[in-house]
Design a protein around this motif. Structure first.
Motif, PDB file in Angstrom:
ATOM      1  N   ILE A 275       2.513  -1.055 -11.298  1.00 22.89           N
ATOM      2  CA  ILE A 275       3.330  -2.068 -10.605  1.00 22.89           C
ATOM      3  C   ILE A 275       2.448  -3.280 -10.329  1.00 22.89           C
ATOM      4  N   HIS A 276       2.856  -4.419 -10.845  1.00 25.98           N
ATOM      5  CA  HIS A 276       2.033  -5.605 -10.677  1.00 25.98           C
ATOM      6  C   HIS A 276       2.279  -6.236  -9.314  1.00 25.98           C
ATOM      7  N   ALA A 277       1.341  -5.995  -8.400  1.00 22.37           N
ATOM      8  CA  ALA A 277       1.408  -6.576  -7.062  1.00 22.37           C
ATOM      9  C   ALA A 277       0.030  -7.148  -6.748  1.00 22.37           C
ATOM     10  N   TYR A 278       0.010  -8.233  -5.973  1.00 23.86           N
ATOM     11  CA  TYR A 278      -1.255  -8.917  -5.641  1.00 23.86           C
ATOM     12  C   TYR A 278      -1.195  -9.323  -4.176  1.00 23.86           C
ATOM     13  N   PHE A 279      -2.371  -9.413  -3.536  1.00 21.27           N
ATOM     14  CA  PHE A 279      -2.355  -9.750  -2.107  1.00 21.27           C
ATOM     15  C   PHE A 279      -3.014 -11.094  -1.834  1.00 21.27           C
ATOM     16  N   THR A 280      -2.608 -11.663  -0.712  1.00 19.92           N
ATOM     17  CA  THR A 280      -3.310 -12.826  -0.177  1.00 19.92           C
ATOM     18  C   THR A 280      -3.343 -12.689   1.340  1.00 19.92           C
ATOM     19  N   ILE A 281      -4.353 -13.295   1.958  1.00 22.27           N
ATOM     20  CA  ILE A 281      -4.563 -13.160   3.404  1.00 22.27           C
ATOM     21  C   ILE A 281      -4.959 -14.526   3.962  1.00 22.27           C
ATOM     22  N   ASP A 282      -4.349 -14.914   5.092  1.00 22.67           N
ATOM     23  CA  ASP A 282      -4.737 -16.165   5.748  1.00 22.67           C
ATOM     24  C   ASP A 282      -5.713 -15.896   6.892  1.00 22.67           C
ATOM     25  N   ALA A 283      -5.742 -16.791   7.853  1.00 18.69           N
ATOM     26  CA  ALA A 283      -6.730 -16.678   8.921  1.00 18.69           C
ATOM     27  C   ALA A 283      -6.311 -15.638   9.970  1.00 18.69           C
ATOM     28  N   GLY A 284      -6.166 -14.398   9.524  1.00 21.36           N
ATOM     29  CA  GLY A 284      -5.787 -13.309  10.409  1.00 21.36           C
ATOM     30  C   GLY A 284      -5.800 -12.013   9.618  1.00 21.36           C
ATOM     31  N   PRO A 285      -5.497 -10.890  10.249  1.00 19.91           N
ATOM     32  CA  PRO A 285      -5.611  -9.598   9.574  1.00 19.91           C
ATOM     33  C   PRO A 285      -4.432  -9.245   8.661  1.00 19.91           C
ATOM     34  N   ASN A 286      -3.271  -9.887   8.860  1.00 18.99           N
ATOM     35  CA  ASN A 286      -2.079  -9.481   8.113  1.00 18.99           C
ATOM     36  C   ASN A 286      -2.160  -9.887   6.654  1.00 18.99           C
ATOM     37  N   VAL A 287      -1.427  -9.147   5.820  1.00 18.24           N
ATOM     38  CA  VAL A 287      -1.507  -9.358   4.371  1.00 18.24           C
ATOM     39  C   VAL A 287      -0.132  -9.749   3.845  1.00 18.24           C
ATOM     40  N   LYS A 288      -0.100 -10.630   2.855  1.00 17.23           N
ATOM     41  CA  LYS A 288       1.128 -10.918   2.109  1.00 17.23           C
ATOM     42  C   LYS A 288       0.939 -10.345   0.714  1.00 17.23           C
ATOM     43  N   VAL A 289       1.940  -9.593   0.274  1.00 16.15           N
ATOM     44  CA  VAL A 289       1.867  -9.003  -1.060  1.00 16.15           C
ATOM     45  C   VAL A 289       2.903  -9.685  -1.944  1.00 16.15           C
ATOM     46  N   ILE A 290       2.468 -10.114  -3.120  1.00 17.20           N
ATOM     47  CA  ILE A 290       3.343 -10.851  -4.020  1.00 17.20           C
ATOM     48  C   ILE A 290       3.649  -9.977  -5.240  1.00 17.20           C
ATOM     49  N   CYS A 291       4.922  -9.884  -5.572  1.00 16.29           N
ATOM     50  CA  CYS A 291       5.315  -9.071  -6.725  1.00 16.29           C
ATOM     51  C   CYS A 291       6.572  -9.647  -7.362  1.00 16.29           C
ATOM     52  N   ARG A 292       6.987  -9.041  -8.452  1.00 14.52           N
ATOM     53  CA  ARG A 292       8.239  -9.460  -9.083  1.00 14.52           C
ATOM     54  C   ARG A 292       9.409  -8.893  -8.278  1.00 14.52           C
ATOM     55  N   PRO A 293      10.531  -9.618  -8.235  1.00 13.29           N
ATOM     56  CA  PRO A 293      11.685  -9.138  -7.447  1.00 13.29           C
ATOM     57  C   PRO A 293      12.106  -7.716  -7.798  1.00 13.29           C
ATOM     58  N   GLU A 294      12.012  -7.329  -9.058  1.00 11.01           N
ATOM     59  CA  GLU A 294      12.464  -5.972  -9.417  1.00 11.01           C
ATOM     60  C   GLU A 294      11.556  -4.881  -8.843  1.00 11.01           C
ATOM     61  N   ASP A 295      10.370  -5.257  -8.395  1.00 12.67           N
ATOM     62  CA  ASP A 295       9.442  -4.264  -7.825  1.00 12.67           C
ATOM     63  C   ASP A 295       9.411  -4.280  -6.300  1.00 12.67           C
ATOM     64  N   GLU A 296      10.168  -5.185  -5.675  1.00 18.23           N
ATOM     65  CA  GLU A 296       9.967  -5.399  -4.236  1.00 18.23           C
ATOM     66  C   GLU A 296      10.278  -4.163  -3.383  1.00 18.23           C
ATOM     67  N   GLN A 297      11.287  -3.395  -3.757  1.00 18.52           N
ATOM     68  CA  GLN A 297      11.615  -2.219  -2.929  1.00 18.52           C
ATOM     69  C   GLN A 297      10.520  -1.158  -3.051  1.00 18.52           C
ATOM     70  N   ALA A 298      10.025  -0.961  -4.268  1.00 21.94           N
ATOM     71  CA  ALA A 298       8.953   0.031  -4.467  1.00 21.94           C
ATOM     72  C   ALA A 298       7.697  -0.385  -3.709  1.00 21.94           C
ATOM     73  N   VAL A 299       7.389  -1.670  -3.730  1.00 20.56           N
ATOM     74  CA  VAL A 299       6.195  -2.155  -3.025  1.00 20.56           C
ATOM     75  C   VAL A 299       6.397  -2.007  -1.515  1.00 20.56           C
ATOM     76  N   LYS A 300       7.586  -2.361  -1.040  1.00 23.94           N
ATOM     77  CA  LYS A 300       7.863  -2.225   0.396  1.00 23.94           C
ATOM     78  C   LYS A 300       7.701  -0.766   0.841  1.00 23.94           C
ATOM     79  N   GLU A 301       8.275   0.155   0.067  1.00 17.31           N
ATOM     80  CA  GLU A 301       8.156   1.571   0.425  1.00 17.31           C
ATOM     81  C   GLU A 301       6.698   2.032   0.459  1.00 17.31           C
ATOM     82  N   ALA A 302       5.923   1.592  -0.512  1.00 16.86           N
ATOM     83  CA  ALA A 302       4.503   1.967  -0.548  1.00 16.86           C
ATOM     84  C   ALA A 302       3.779   1.429   0.688  1.00 16.86           C
TER      85      ALA A 302
END
Ligand code: FM0
Length: 326
Positions: A275-302
């Motif tokens: 599953i092609h997912a990638y992360f980015t992080i700003d000036a804090g601990p939380n993470v944003k994960v970027i993926c294709r729309p068809e993978d978003e539910q699988a990524v969310k569950e993970a």
């Protein structure tokens, strides 16, 4: 003398990290973001001759002196442009879960710039609006536009060529941006303070400057080609490099917490599972994960399976400034 405007938050894929001019908010490097559909600020401004100072209400409550001073500074710029010396009442409503690691400053200052210029009777184009919003908070200059947005650093000392531009409309390419909310313990170093300390002291800042423009070119080409994997690889590398500069600062600091690593490793595991997912992080601990729309539910569950993850908000590219008529 009244106007209401709405602006959405944005997430940088290539980061703004460092200023060459702190007064004018001029960045050391050009950068790139996606404006998000889900989180926004709606701001009403009324210029009123009977007021003896600016009044700022945030989510219905009178804001602190410090917060009011920040918006008054931007109102001063707008009053000067409009040639009118009148105080304002500003009502801001944040649909931004600041706890989810979204700064409300980008959407906040973008909405304020749009509402206040309109309320004072200025007819400004988006470029001028971007220049004004930039002087409230740098990343706000990107929230003027929807979709994929580049902030060009410019060359001039007065900042007149330093503004954002849309490079692709929000509905031209759909991506999913998952905002992963973590349990947060430590007190954080604010982005303004963190970037300054990095520019002034980090032994790794040179490495950032040497490669960030190249990262930006790769990201822009990937967006033009709708090449998700190429974009994902460069945005993740760019975020890691930004965070590496904080480790070389004096005193050193880091925005990551153990939960941040849990998410980074899970994103890597997802990729290993195809599953092609990638992360980015700003000036804090939380993470944003970027993926294709068809993978978003699988990524969310993970993500939700990670014990230190509290919540996941799925976002998509969203619009620029909108004016609201009541
Ligand atoms: O958004 O000092 O705009 O490109 O979020 O107000 O100009 O809050 F990860 C860091 C945002 C920095 C990267 O800085 O700073 C990005 C960051 P200001 P901002």
């Amino acid at each position: 003398m009244q106007a209401t405007a709405r602006a959405h938050t944005n997430i940088a894929l290539i980061k703004y990290w460092g200023k060459r001019d702190e007064e004018l908010f001029l960045p050391t490097n050009s950068n790139l973001s996606i404006t998000l559909d889900r989180f926004f600020t709606t701001t009403s401004v009324v210029f009123d001759r009977t007021l003896t100072s600016d009044q700022f209400f945030l989510n219905g409550k009178l804001a602190s002196g410090e917060e009011t001073a920040k918006i008054a500074r931007l109102l001063d710029i707008i009053r000067k442009m409009g040639g009118k010396d009148i105080y304002a009442k500003v009502d801001s409503d944040n649909q931004v879960p600041t706890a989810a690691g979204f700064a409300s400053s980008a959407s906040g200052f973008a909405a304020l710039a749009a509402a206040a210029t309109k309320a004072i009777g200025l007819d400004v184009d988006e470029k001028t609006l971007s220049i004004i919003a930039r002087q409230g908070s740098g990343s706000a200059c990107r929230s003027i536009y929807g979709g994929y947005v580049e902030w060009q650093k410019g060359e001039k000392e007065d900042g007149s060529d330093c503004y954002a531009k849309q490079i692709l409309e929000e509905d031209a390419w759909d991506l999913s941006i998952l905002s992963v909310l973590l349990e947060s313990k430590q007190k954080k170093v604010l982005s303004r303070e963190g970037m300054k300390r990095t520019v002034d002291t980090s032994v790794f800042y040179d490495g950032w400057l040497k490669t960030v423009e190249q990262d930006l070119q790769v990201a822009k080409a990937a967006i033009a080609d709708r090449d998700f994997i190429r974009l994902g690889e460069v945005l993740e590398k760019n975020a890691l490099k930004m965070h590496a500069t904080t480790l070389g600062a004096d005193p050193p600091f880091m925005y990551w917490q153990s939960a941040t690593f849990d998410v980074m490793y899970e994103v890597q595991a997802l990729r290993e599972a195809g599953i092609h997912a990638y992360f980015t992080i700003d000036a804090g601990p939380n993470v944003k994960v970027i993926c294709r729309p068809e993978d978003e539910q699988a990524v969310k569950e993970a993500m939700l399976k990670i014990p230190t993850v509290q919540d996941v908000f799925i976002c998509h590219p969203g619009p620029g400034i909108t004016y609201i008529t009541e």
